[in-house]
Design a protein around this motif. Structure first.
Motif, short mmCIF file in Angstrom:
data_model
loop_
_atom_site.label_atom_id
_atom_site.label_comp_id
_atom_site.label_asym_id
_atom_site.label_seq_id
_atom_site.Cartn_x
_atom_site.Cartn_y
_atom_site.Cartn_z
N UNK A 58 46.76 43.73 62.42
CA UNK A 58 47.31 45.03 62.02
C UNK A 58 46.31 46.15 62.26
N UNK A 59 45.05 45.92 61.90
CA UNK A 59 44.01 46.94 62.12
C UNK A 59 43.84 47.17 63.62
N UNK A 89 24.21 46.61 58.13
CA UNK A 89 23.74 47.86 57.54
C UNK A 89 24.61 48.26 56.36
N UNK A 90 23.98 48.87 55.36
CA UNK A 90 24.73 49.37 54.22
C UNK A 90 25.13 50.83 54.43
N UNK A 91 24.72 51.37 55.55
CA UNK A 91 25.06 52.74 55.89
C UNK A 91 26.46 52.78 56.50
N UNK A 92 27.44 53.34 55.78
CA UNK A 92 28.81 53.33 56.30
C UNK A 92 28.97 54.11 57.60
N UNK A 93 28.06 55.06 57.86
CA UNK A 93 28.20 55.83 59.09
C UNK A 93 27.82 55.01 60.32
N UNK A 94 27.13 53.89 60.11
CA UNK A 94 26.75 53.06 61.26
C UNK A 94 27.86 52.09 61.67
N UNK A 95 28.89 52.00 60.84
CA UNK A 95 29.99 51.10 61.19
C UNK A 95 30.96 51.80 62.14
N UNK A 96 31.59 51.04 62.99
CA UNK A 96 32.62 51.59 63.86
C UNK A 96 33.94 51.71 63.11
N UNK A 97 34.95 52.14 63.81
CA UNK A 97 36.26 52.32 63.17
C UNK A 97 36.82 51.00 62.63
N UNK A 115 38.12 47.72 57.90
CA UNK A 115 38.04 46.41 57.22
C UNK A 115 37.29 46.56 55.88
N UNK A 116 36.19 47.32 55.89
CA UNK A 116 35.44 47.53 54.64
C UNK A 116 36.30 48.26 53.61
N UNK A 117 37.10 49.22 54.08
CA UNK A 117 37.99 49.94 53.17
C UNK A 117 39.05 49.00 52.57
N UNK A 118 39.66 48.20 53.44
CA UNK A 118 40.70 47.27 52.96
C UNK A 118 40.12 46.22 52.02
N UNK A 119 38.87 45.88 52.24
CA UNK A 119 38.21 44.87 51.42
C UNK A 119 38.24 45.25 49.94
N UNK A 120 38.14 46.55 49.67
CA UNK A 120 38.11 47.00 48.27
C UNK A 120 39.41 46.69 47.54
N UNK A 121 40.52 46.61 48.29
CA UNK A 121 41.83 46.45 47.65
C UNK A 121 42.52 45.12 47.95
N UNK A 145 34.99 38.22 53.54
CA UNK A 145 33.70 38.86 53.72
C UNK A 145 32.64 38.34 52.75
N UNK A 146 33.06 37.60 51.72
CA UNK A 146 32.08 37.01 50.82
C UNK A 146 31.66 35.61 51.27
#
Ligand SMILES: [Zn+2]
Length: 146
Positions: free
Chosen positions: A93-94, A114-122, A127-133, A141-142
């Protein structure tokens, strides 16, 4: 009562064939089947009262009623299969959303560790955003990275 089946013109007892102790060679069921058709009724009656057959039938009955390790393994495999199908569905889907919007998947200096979100691509950002929900992506991811 013996469950008799025929293979190569010989009669076999299924419980003995499956569960009788192979070291006990005095039963015809384990020695390549029984093919003396004139005396098979007597042989079956003798066989059905033998200790080897009764022990094999007891094991056969327990196996039949309580399931097997294969059943447990099949349940675990089914659960894993369902999990990975859900993971693939989310990743697909992504991928479809990014390609539909003509967006790049990767950033210029992408680092997954990296923990810097600006270093991640789209792709990884979504995926990181969806991981929260999403518990499926949280579980994915765990998991250890290997
Ligand atoms: Zn038997």
């Amino acid at each position: 009562m013996a469950i008799i089946f025929l293979i190569l013109q010989k009669a076999y007892c299924e419980p003995c064939w499956l569960f009788a102790n192979p070291a006990s060679k005095n039963t015809k069921c384990l020695d390549g089947g029984y093919d003396d058709w004139k005396h098979i009724v007597d042989a079956i009656e003798r066989h059905e009262t033998s200790k080897i057959h009764l022990d094999a039938c007891l094991t056969y009955q327990q196996w039949w009623l309580h399931g097997t390790l294969d059943e447990e393994q099949e349940s675990v495999t089914k659960k894993e299969k369902s999990f990975w199908r859900q993971v693939l569905s989310r990743l697909l889907e992504v991928t479809l959303i990014l390609s539909t919007c003509n967006l790049a998947f990767r950033g210029h200096r992408e680092k997954a560790d990296s923990y810097d979100p600006s270093s991640l691509g789209n792709f990884l950002s979504i995926i990181e955003l969806l991981r929260k929900y999403d518990p499926i992506l949280q579980e994915l991811l765990s998991k250890p990275k290997s």
